[in-house]
Scaffold this motif. Structure first.
Motif, PDB file in Angstrom:
ATOM      1  N   HIS A  44       0.851  -1.064  -0.010  1.00 27.17           N
ATOM      2  CA  HIS A  44       0.087  -0.135  -0.007  1.00 27.17           C
ATOM      3  C   HIS A  44       0.983   1.110  -0.125  1.00 27.17           C
ATOM      4  N   TYR A  45       1.779   1.194   0.741  1.00 30.73           N
ATOM      5  CA  TYR A  45       2.728   2.621   1.063  1.00 30.73           C
ATOM      6  C   TYR A  45       3.452   3.030  -0.256  1.00 30.73           C
ATOM      7  N   PRO A  46       3.911   2.036  -1.177  1.00 31.26           N
ATOM      8  CA  PRO A  46       4.628   2.303  -2.197  1.00 31.26           C
ATOM      9  C   PRO A  46       3.786   3.116  -3.182  1.00 31.26           C
ATOM     10  N   PHE A  47       2.639   2.516  -3.363  1.00 31.07           N
ATOM     11  CA  PHE A  47       1.418   2.887  -4.375  1.00 31.07           C
ATOM     12  C   PHE A  47       0.893   4.137  -3.951  1.00 31.07           C
ATOM     13  N   LEU A  48       0.713   4.257  -2.414  1.00 24.28           N
ATOM     14  CA  LEU A  48       0.431   5.772  -1.926  1.00 24.28           C
ATOM     15  C   LEU A  48       1.430   6.677  -2.377  1.00 24.28           C
ATOM     16  N   LEU A  49       2.829   6.467  -2.046  1.00 23.67           N
ATOM     17  CA  LEU A  49       3.754   7.435  -2.503  1.00 23.67           C
ATOM     18  C   LEU A  49       3.570   8.120  -3.882  1.00 23.67           C
ATOM     19  N   VAL A  50       3.548   6.949  -4.899  1.00 28.43           N
ATOM     20  CA  VAL A  50       3.342   7.436  -6.322  1.00 28.43           C
ATOM     21  C   VAL A  50       1.791   8.085  -6.421  1.00 28.43           C
ATOM     22  N   HIS A  51       0.866   7.815  -5.840  1.00 24.11           N
ATOM     23  CA  HIS A  51      -0.283   8.367  -5.920  1.00 24.11           C
ATOM     24  C   HIS A  51      -0.197   9.901  -5.374  1.00 24.11           C
ATOM     25  N   VAL A  52       0.464  10.156  -4.344  1.00 31.57           N
ATOM     26  CA  VAL A  52       0.582  11.487  -3.798  1.00 31.57           C
ATOM     27  C   VAL A  52       1.466  12.443  -4.509  1.00 31.57           C
ATOM     28  N   PHE A  53       2.676  11.595  -5.102  1.00 26.53           N
ATOM     29  CA  PHE A  53       3.626  12.747  -5.486  1.00 26.53           C
ATOM     30  C   PHE A  53       2.988  13.118  -7.115  1.00 26.53           C
ATOM     31  N   CYS A  54       2.505  12.217  -7.655  1.00 31.72           N
ATOM     32  CA  CYS A  54       1.992  12.350  -9.024  1.00 31.72           C
ATOM     33  C   CYS A  54       0.916  13.329  -8.953  1.00 31.72           C
ATOM     34  N   ALA A  55       0.014  12.988  -8.045  1.00 32.77           N
ATOM     35  CA  ALA A  55      -1.407  13.968  -7.809  1.00 32.77           C
ATOM     36  C   ALA A  55      -0.967  15.177  -7.656  1.00 32.77           C
ATOM     37  N   SER A  56       0.333  15.348  -6.862  1.00 31.71           N
ATOM     38  CA  SER A  56       0.531  16.750  -6.798  1.00 31.71           C
ATOM     39  C   SER A  56       0.956  17.281  -7.920  1.00 31.71           C
ATOM     40  N   ILE A  57       1.727  16.757  -8.640  1.00 32.29           N
ATOM     41  CA  ILE A  57       2.113  17.346  -9.961  1.00 32.29           C
ATOM     42  C   ILE A  57       0.644  17.543 -10.838  1.00 32.29           C
ATOM     43  N   ALA A  58      -0.113  16.677 -10.690  1.00 33.45           N
ATOM     44  CA  ALA A  58      -1.521  16.905 -11.671  1.00 33.45           C
ATOM     45  C   ALA A  58      -2.081  18.223 -11.198  1.00 33.45           C
ATOM     46  N   ILE A  59      -2.187  18.271  -9.760  1.00 30.96           N
ATOM     47  CA  ILE A  59      -3.047  19.483  -9.401  1.00 30.96           C
ATOM     48  C   ILE A  59      -2.252  20.793  -9.566  1.00 30.96           C
ATOM     49  N   VAL A  60      -0.967  21.047  -9.425  1.00 35.14           N
ATOM     50  CA  VAL A  60      -0.465  22.061 -10.011  1.00 35.14           C
ATOM     51  C   VAL A  60      -0.425  22.447 -11.088  1.00 35.14           C
ATOM     52  N   THR A  61      -0.031  21.667 -12.124  1.00 36.11           N
ATOM     53  CA  THR A  61       0.195  21.805 -13.527  1.00 36.11           C
ATOM     54  C   THR A  61      -1.478  22.324 -14.141  1.00 36.11           C
ATOM     55  N   CYS A  62      -2.160  21.510 -13.413  1.00 37.02           N
ATOM     56  CA  CYS A  62      -3.925  21.614 -13.904  1.00 37.02           C
ATOM     57  C   CYS A  62      -4.031  23.198 -13.716  1.00 37.02           C
ATOM     58  N   VAL A  63      -3.737  23.617 -12.474  1.00 40.99           N
ATOM     59  CA  VAL A  63      -4.093  25.282 -12.189  1.00 40.99           C
ATOM     60  C   VAL A  63      -3.424  25.926 -13.465  1.00 40.99           C
ATOM     61  N   VAL A  64      -2.270  25.730 -13.932  1.00 41.19           N
ATOM     62  CA  VAL A  64      -1.780  26.434 -14.949  1.00 41.19           C
ATOM     63  C   VAL A  64      -2.439  26.215 -16.440  1.00 41.19           C
ATOM     64  N   GLN A  65      -2.864  25.069 -16.537  1.00 40.42           N
ATOM     65  CA  GLN A  65      -3.549  24.664 -17.926  1.00 40.42           C
ATOM     66  C   GLN A  65      -4.860  25.345 -18.181  1.00 40.42           C
ATOM     67  N   ILE A  66      -5.614  25.551 -16.976  1.00 39.25           N
ATOM     68  CA  ILE A  66      -6.914  26.338 -17.132  1.00 39.25           C
ATOM     69  C   ILE A  66      -6.724  27.897 -16.840  1.00 39.25           C
ATOM     70  N   TRP A  67      -5.573  28.341 -16.874  1.00 38.61           N
ATOM     71  CA  TRP A  67      -5.292  29.749 -16.645  1.00 38.61           C
ATOM     72  C   TRP A  67      -5.546  30.266 -17.905  1.00 38.61           C
ATOM     73  N   PRO A  68      -6.731  31.054 -18.390  1.00 39.45           N
ATOM     74  CA  PRO A  68      -6.757  31.474 -19.766  1.00 39.45           C
ATOM     75  C   PRO A  68      -5.589  32.370 -20.387  1.00 39.45           C
ATOM     76  N   TRP A  69      -5.150  33.465 -19.488  1.00 41.94           N
ATOM     77  CA  TRP A  69      -4.299  34.405 -19.715  1.00 41.94           C
ATOM     78  C   TRP A  69      -2.998  33.660 -20.216  1.00 41.94           C
ATOM     79  N   PHE A  70      -2.575  32.377 -19.584  1.00 41.46           N
ATOM     80  CA  PHE A  70      -1.482  31.910 -19.711  1.00 41.46           C
ATOM     81  C   PHE A  70      -1.436  30.942 -20.964  1.00 41.46           C
ATOM     82  N   ARG A  71      -2.741  30.285 -21.066  1.00 33.82           N
ATOM     83  CA  ARG A  71      -3.115  29.563 -22.344  1.00 33.82           C
ATOM     84  C   ARG A  71      -3.133  30.154 -23.699  1.00 33.82           C
TER      85      ARG A  71
END
Length: 220
Positions: A44-71
């Motif tokens: 469980h713990y190794p899968f949890l680490l992958v999920h937490v780190f990659c989900a953090s990448i997803a949530i940060v990059t997603c904010v940039v992606q939906i920013w109309p000015w930047f896009r």
């Protein structure tokens, strides 16, 4: 500045950065005991680490992606960050989320919700990526908004968890409380944002609605 015309960008970025800054540190030590979710299942713990780190990448990059000015200002970077969002964020986070969702220690109600969330997250993101690749940008925007709603649902999940605790702490037996709260928070956490995103996609902007009403009142 043009981007200031979208007043939600700053608060959203602040909330996301604050959430990642609060959530990520316990997983940087590699100490299993510091994880906020504990399970007796060995892997469980190794899968949890992958999920937490990659989900953090997803949530940060997603904010940039939906920013109309930047896009609009940096379309090439929009495409590059989009690839990071898909391949380094959602794909590994969604696949690992499937595993830890299936093996959740919080009971079958939370398990079904977590698995459905992971599947829909992967599917919506893949549909958004495929639409972009085929230059169907209207469909890309729609699927990306749905993907974004599921990406940030982890934040609303925590909010609903606090609300459920405050309402149920004195009404549910202590042994059943964690599973009850998890069941409520996991479902409301992603279903509510997804419904709101669908309403947003189907709404008629005020100017368009006024034009339609004006046409309907013009005599033939």
């Amino acid at each position: 500045m043009t981007w200031l015309r979208k007043p939600w960008v700053g608060p959203l970025a602040f909330v996301v950065v604050a959430f990642v800054a609060f959530s990520l540190p316990p997983y940087l030590t590699g100490d299993r005991a510091s994880a906020r979710v504990q399970s007796d299942w060995g892997p469980h713990y190794p899968f949890l680490l992958v999920h937490v780190f990659c989900a953090s990448i997803a949530i940060v990059t997603c904010v940039v992606q939906i920013w109309p000015w930047f896009r609009g200002r940096f379309p090439a970077w929009h495409r590059r960050i989009g690839r990071v969002y898909v391949w380094a964020g959602v794909l590994p986070a969604g696949l690992s989320g499937l595993v830890i969702g299936w093996m959740t220690p919080f009971g079958p109600v939370a398990m079904v919700s977590d698995v459905m969330l992971a599947v829909l997250w992967l599917v919506f993101t893949w549909l958004a990526w495929r639409a972009a690749r085929t230059r169907q940008f209207r469909d890309h925007r729609k699927w990306m908004i749905r993907s974004f709603a599921l990406t940030v649902s982890i934040i609303t999940n925590r909010i609903w968890g606090v609300v459920a605790f405050l309402l149920l702490a004195d009404r549910v037996p202590e042994a059943q409380l964690p599973n009850t709260i998890a069941g409520i928070a996991t479902w409301t956490g992603w279903v509510v944002p997804l419904l709101i995103s669908q309403w947003w996609l189907e709404r008629k902007p005020a100017r368009r609605r006024a034009a339609v009403e004006q046409r309907e009142t013009v005599p033939a």
